[in-house]
Design a protein around this motif. Structure first.
Motif, PDB file in Angstrom:
ATOM      1  N   VAL A  54       0.852  -1.189   0.000  1.00  0.00           N
ATOM      2  CA  VAL A  54       0.000   0.000   0.000  1.00  0.00           C
ATOM      3  C   VAL A  54       0.893   1.246   0.000  1.00  0.00           C
ATOM      4  O   VAL A  54       1.897   1.304   0.725  1.00  0.00           O
ATOM      5  CB  VAL A  54      -0.922   0.015   1.244  1.00  0.00           C
ATOM      6  CG1 VAL A  54      -1.868   1.213   1.210  1.00  0.00           C
ATOM      7  CG2 VAL A  54      -1.717  -1.282   1.320  1.00  0.00           C
ATOM      8  N   THR A  55       0.547   2.205  -0.831  1.00  0.00           N
ATOM      9  CA  THR A  55       1.383   3.401  -0.951  1.00  0.00           C
ATOM     10  C   THR A  55       0.517   4.655  -0.925  1.00  0.00           C
ATOM     11  O   THR A  55      -0.697   4.586  -1.084  1.00  0.00           O
ATOM     12  CB  THR A  55       2.180   3.364  -2.262  1.00  0.00           C
ATOM     13  OG1 THR A  55       1.294   2.987  -3.330  1.00  0.00           O
ATOM     14  CG2 THR A  55       3.311   2.357  -2.205  1.00  0.00           C
ATOM     15  N   GLY A  56       1.167   5.801  -0.744  1.00  0.00           N
ATOM     16  CA  GLY A  56       0.460   7.092  -0.744  1.00  0.00           C
ATOM     17  C   GLY A  56       0.848   7.871  -1.979  1.00  0.00           C
ATOM     18  O   GLY A  56       0.729   7.382  -3.094  1.00  0.00           O
ATOM     19  N   VAL A  57       1.334   9.075  -1.782  1.00  0.00           N
ATOM     20  CA  VAL A  57       1.759   9.885  -2.923  1.00  0.00           C
ATOM     21  C   VAL A  57       3.121  10.472  -2.624  1.00  0.00           C
ATOM     22  O   VAL A  57       3.353  11.000  -1.544  1.00  0.00           O
ATOM     23  CB  VAL A  57       0.737  11.013  -3.217  1.00  0.00           C
ATOM     24  CG1 VAL A  57       1.318  12.042  -4.178  1.00  0.00           C
ATOM     25  CG2 VAL A  57      -0.536  10.434  -3.811  1.00  0.00           C
ATOM     26  N   GLY A  58       4.011  10.390  -3.582  1.00  0.00           N
ATOM     27  CA  GLY A  58       5.372  10.873  -3.411  1.00  0.00           C
ATOM     28  C   GLY A  58       6.275   9.861  -4.074  1.00  0.00           C
ATOM     29  O   GLY A  58       5.826   8.817  -4.534  1.00  0.00           O
ATOM     30  N   GLY A  78      -1.374  10.934   1.752  1.00  0.00           N
ATOM     31  CA  GLY A  78      -1.595  10.922   3.195  1.00  0.00           C
ATOM     32  C   GLY A  78      -2.502   9.824   3.693  1.00  0.00           C
ATOM     33  O   GLY A  78      -2.679   9.671   4.904  1.00  0.00           O
ATOM     34  N   ARG A  79      -3.083   9.067   2.815  1.00  0.00           N
ATOM     35  CA  ARG A  79      -4.143   8.133   3.243  1.00  0.00           C
ATOM     36  C   ARG A  79      -3.777   6.654   3.245  1.00  0.00           C
ATOM     37  O   ARG A  79      -4.626   5.825   3.554  1.00  0.00           O
ATOM     38  CB  ARG A  79      -5.404   8.323   2.374  1.00  0.00           C
ATOM     39  CG  ARG A  79      -5.750   9.755   2.049  1.00  0.00           C
ATOM     40  CD  ARG A  79      -6.035  10.612   3.254  1.00  0.00           C
ATOM     41  NE  ARG A  79      -6.076  12.028   2.896  1.00  0.00           N
ATOM     42  CZ  ARG A  79      -6.022  13.031   3.770  1.00  0.00           C
ATOM     43  NH1 ARG A  79      -5.910  12.777   5.058  1.00  0.00           N
ATOM     44  NH2 ARG A  79      -6.066  14.275   3.346  1.00  0.00           N
ATOM     45  N   ASP A 102       7.874  11.465   4.132  1.00  0.00           N
ATOM     46  CA  ASP A 102       7.749  12.333   5.304  1.00  0.00           C
ATOM     47  C   ASP A 102       6.572  13.286   5.179  1.00  0.00           C
ATOM     48  O   ASP A 102       5.879  13.557   6.156  1.00  0.00           O
ATOM     49  CB  ASP A 102       9.065  13.078   5.609  1.00  0.00           C
ATOM     50  CG  ASP A 102       9.704  13.700   4.381  1.00  0.00           C
ATOM     51  OD1 ASP A 102       9.712  14.939   4.279  1.00  0.00           O
ATOM     52  OD2 ASP A 102      10.224  12.940   3.539  1.00  0.00           O
ATOM     53  N   GLY A 103       6.287  13.737   3.972  1.00  0.00           N
ATOM     54  CA  GLY A 103       5.121  14.613   3.791  1.00  0.00           C
ATOM     55  C   GLY A 103       3.835  13.815   3.880  1.00  0.00           C
ATOM     56  O   GLY A 103       2.879  14.190   4.558  1.00  0.00           O
ATOM     57  N   ASP A 104       3.828  12.674   3.197  1.00  0.00           N
ATOM     58  CA  ASP A 104       2.654  11.805   3.131  1.00  0.00           C
ATOM     59  C   ASP A 104       2.255  11.326   4.530  1.00  0.00           C
ATOM     60  O   ASP A 104       1.084  11.278   4.876  1.00  0.00           O
ATOM     61  CB  ASP A 104       2.997  10.614   2.225  1.00  0.00           C
ATOM     62  CG  ASP A 104       1.778   9.832   1.785  1.00  0.00           C
ATOM     63  OD1 ASP A 104       1.615   8.694   2.247  1.00  0.00           O
ATOM     64  OD2 ASP A 104       0.984  10.358   0.988  1.00  0.00           O
ATOM     65  N   CYS A 105       3.265  10.984   5.338  1.00  0.00           N
ATOM     66  CA  CYS A 105       2.987  10.373   6.640  1.00  0.00           C
ATOM     67  C   CYS A 105       2.779  11.402   7.741  1.00  0.00           C
ATOM     68  O   CYS A 105       1.886  11.252   8.566  1.00  0.00           O
ATOM     69  CB  CYS A 105       4.150   9.453   7.014  1.00  0.00           C
ATOM     70  SG  CYS A 105       3.901   8.543   8.540  1.00  0.00           S
ATOM     71  N   LEU A 106       3.627  12.432   7.760  1.00  0.00           N
ATOM     72  CA  LEU A 106       3.623  13.328   8.914  1.00  0.00           C
ATOM     73  C   LEU A 106       2.958  14.670   8.667  1.00  0.00           C
ATOM     74  O   LEU A 106       2.717  15.414   9.610  1.00  0.00           O
ATOM     75  CB  LEU A 106       5.057  13.566   9.399  1.00  0.00           C
ATOM     76  CG  LEU A 106       5.786  12.316   9.920  1.00  0.00           C
ATOM     77  CD1 LEU A 106       7.206  12.668  10.329  1.00  0.00           C
ATOM     78  CD2 LEU A 106       5.034  11.702  11.091  1.00  0.00           C
TER      79      LEU A 106
END
Lengths: 279, 73, 398
Positions: A54-58, A78-79, A102-106
């Motif tokens: 599973v992945t986000g964006v970046g 972020g999701r 780091d942006g996606d998660c935090l």
């Protein structure tokens, strides 16, 4: 003279060959960690068909997406942790791994992050911390150290950064650590711990980003120079506890922040199902 | 002794393999691959002990290292 | 081990619409509900939290509505029937995950129990201002969705089952548009035997009928009107590729016009081309009608009484209730407009949403009058009647 060539056995075994080469920049840490991940999957004998990536964006999310030959579920920015929660609860026998940045998660994903830690959702999360927003061209991130110059902090960053591993531990994760991409043995051990554990495992990796972080923040756009900088600025967690915040400003603290065993969200739901039937 | 394979379709010329090799087996070159990246070359294979560090650190899965016995098979 | 029949017991009940919705969702096979508390919908979540664990189903209160939407998406990806429930403000927050579900053809059921808006509005009181948001909320266009609206508790129970079926058949999110009046009104609910309900349930097709190495996540891209398209789950061994990006038939990200075009056509046509099969409505007194009152949900309840009263006074007025809100029933509205001179649209918003669609679909064949109310209170039958009489007394067609 052209050297003889061979497709890497891990690529043949686990990737969609028509999707290679992957889209990372030269010297990017994500490819290294993907390799360590495949090695861990291989060593543990995990069935790729039951391994959901599973992945986000970046950048860190784009790399394994549709390259991993099993199920690739790429959520919006972020999701991935919210989506991974749904996937894991719906089908607990799946091994669920999340690649996030780091942006996606935090940043955008911060709320989902702290709650996934709190719930101890039994998934393995690799958070690629390049201390910048790479994919969108080098903007400041919630992990960018104070004073660093980026595209959106042209006069130097005025915000203090998060410590994602500390945050994970405080929010309730079973396992939280940080390494750099140049510590394959540490990452391999942590990955295997995460993939076999029954809890939320957070593995943060300082991932060299020569193109954005290297060039803008450090004025070090060369992959080898950035690798050397990274290794020179890595500090062990124990040592870091004796240093001032000023001394630590541009250091990368590595180590295990928490490693405990406790019931996972899946365990709690199993208990709940029995309780509900009895009531 | 060992054999080193470099996949020029994957290699992006980051030179991390050259940097991390403890035996100076690999060297940079100015020869560009079809994709326009400067390719490393296996300059001193006789020094290679198949430690695999170059393969391990390569971000692009572009290097495969084989011990000579396996290569002979 | 409990079965659905143990939890959804045949019988006659007196429950709120929210509870009827939850009972229906369980009957429909929903085994995952993610939500965030919000009035007037929390009762659905609370009922699911009681019923779902008895059937090894997951009711999870997520950290926010974005999380709820994505968790429901994830549960469906992994093979379950899933839903999320919220009100207008929560729907606004949903949009990120709703768009993902639209694009990846996820059969998710999203319940919106509408309340007075905009923004937080009045949490505990009715509105019908989310009509357009249901269809046009996510950015980017290039899609159609299905939205259906019940008008009482019994229909809520029956239609939520229908919503889950439609979601599987069209592989499409279904917006279930209740409102606070329906959600919070206690009415009689007749629950038939579970066996009867089960006979009418539609399950998604997990087996794509090809070996895994030949499976394409969006292999149906070139048959945009196809329905009942297979959807294997994560872990079934087919290597799903689902992402937020424009994709080709493999699900790989693409930047070509060709893939953008066929992806958009698929997302639009699977619903639009099947519109006539899909749309549901209820009508009465149309045979001799020279004017018609059009409405949905709680507004339709007052409208029906108003129509009956006006007819008793000799007016040739008809009643038309939309059950399917989207795709919009252009054909049926056009036919009404051809027959009647005036269409009165009764809806609980002042900006005019349903009335705009009715105006558009009427193509100038009838005068369309918006009988709106800002929210907080539903129309009373007399308010509808007075608005119609006032219009007629002021109009040259009077």
């Amino acid at each position: 003279m052209v050297t003889e060539t061979k497709i890497h056995p891990l690529v043949e075994e686990y990737f969609r060959i028509d999707r290679m080469p992957h889209l990372a920049c030269p010297g990017c840490g994500i490819g290294m960690v993907m390799k360590y991940t495949l090695m861990a999957i291989d060593e543990l004998g995990i069935d790729p068909q039951k391994f959901t990536w599973v992945t986000g964006v970046g950048c860190s999310s784009r790399l394994p997406y549709a390259v991993w030959k099993g199920d690739c579920i790429d959520a919006t920015h972020g999701r991935p942790l919210a989506m991974a929660t749904g996937i894991k609860l719906a089908r607990p026998e799946l091994t669920v791994m999340v690649y996030t940045g780091d942006g996606d998660c935090l940043s955008i994903g911060g709320n989902h992050f702290i709650h996934a830690c709190r719930r101890n959702v039994p998934i393995t999360v690799v958070m690629f911390n390049n201390q910048i927003y790479g994919m969108t061209g080098g903007q400041v991130a919630p992990t960018t150290p104070l004073g660093y110059q980026t595209q959106t902090s042209p006069y130097g960053n005025i915000e203090e950064p998060f410590d994602g591993a500390k945050l994970a531990a405080a929010a309730g994760a079973s396992y939280a650590c940080r390494w750099t991409a140049f510590q394959p043995k540490r990452i391999a051990t942590s990955l295997k711990k995460g993939l076999t554990s029954n809890g939320f495992s957070y593995i943060e990796v300082f991932s060299p980003c020569p193109t954005q972080f290297g060039r803008y923040a450090l004025k070090l756009g060369d992959p080898v120079k950035l690798a050397m900088w990274t290794q020179q600025n890595t500090v062990d967690l124990k040592k870091a506890e004796t240093m001032t915040s000023e001394e630590l400003r541009s250091k990368i603290i590595v180590g295990e922040y928490i490693d405990v065993e406790k019931p996972s969200l899946v365990d709690r739901y199993a208990e709940l199902f029995e309780k509900a039937k009895r009531s | 002794m060992a054999k080193i394979y470099i996949n020029e379709d994957y290699c992006k010329g980051c030179n991390l393999c050259i940097h991390f090799c403890p035996k100076n087996v690999l060297e940079p070159s100015t020869r560009l691959s079809k994709r326009g990246f400067p390719m490393p070359v296996v300059a001193h294979i006789e020094n290679c002990n198949a430690c695999g560090v170059c393969e391990l650190f390569c971000p692009d899965f572009a290097i495969v290292v084989e011990k000579e016995e396996a290569a002979k098979k | 081990m409990m079965t659905a029949a143990d939890v959804v017991k045949e019988g006659v009940y007196f429950v709120e619409g929210d509870e009827a919705c939850a009972i229906g969702a369980i009957a429909a096979g929903c085994r995952f509900c993610s939500y965030y508390p919000i009035t007037p919908v929390s009762e659905i979540a609370e009922a699911m939290a009681i019923m779902l664990p008895k059937l090894d189903g997951v009711a999870i209160q997520m950290e926010d509505e974005i999380g709820s939407m994505h968790a429901a998406n994830g549960a469906i990806v992994a093979g379950l029937k899933a839903m999320t429930c919220t009100s207008g403000p929560g729907c606004s927050v949903h949009m990120d995950g709703y768009g993902w579900a639209i694009k990846n053809e996820i059969p998710v059921v999203i319940i919106d129990v509408q309340r007075a808006g905009p923004s937080n509005g009045v949490a505990t009181l009715v509105g019908q201002g989310d009509f357009y948001q249901a269809r046009y909320g996510p950015h980017g266009g290039n899609s159609e969705i299905i939205a259906i609206a019940p008008w009482n508790g019994q229909e809520t129970f029956e239609l939520i089952i229908e919503a889950f079926n439609l979601a599987q058949i069209y592989r499409c999110p279904v917006m279930f548009m209740m409102d606070e009046v329906i959600g919070h009104t206690r009415e009689k609910l007749v629950v038939p035997p579970m066996k009867e309900i089960e006979a009418g349930l539609v399950d998604r097709i997990r087996d794509p009928g090809v070996p895994p190495e030949e499976y394409k996540s969006f292999g149906h891209l070139d048959t945009p009107e196809a329905i009942s398209v297979p959807f294997p789950a994560a872990g079934d061994g087919y290597g799903l590729c689902l992402s937020p990006y424009t994709h080709n038939e493999m699900g790989y990200p693409s930047t070509t016009l060709k893939d953008q075009d066929r992806m958009a056509r698929r997302l639009i046509q699977k619903v639009r081309a099947n519109r006539d099969k899909l749309v549901k409505f209820e009508s009465a007194f149309l045979d001799d009608a020279t004017s018609v009152v059009v409405s949905y949900g709680c507004s339709a309840r007052s409208s029906l009484t108003a129509v009956k009263n006006l007819r008793a006074d000799g007016m040739k007025i008809g009643f038309f209730r939309l059950i399917t809100l989207w795709p919009f029933m252009d054909k049926q509205i056009y036919e009404l407009a051809e027959q009647a001179d005036i269409i009165y649209v009764v809806e609980n918003n002042l900006d005019g949403q349903l009335s705009r669609e009715v105006q558009r679909a009427s193509s100038g064949k009838a005068e369309v009058i918006h009988i709106g109310k800002a929210g907080v209170e539903m129309h009373t039958p007399y308010e509808v009647m007075d608005a119609i009489k006032q219009h007629l007394s002021g109009s040259s067609k009077g």
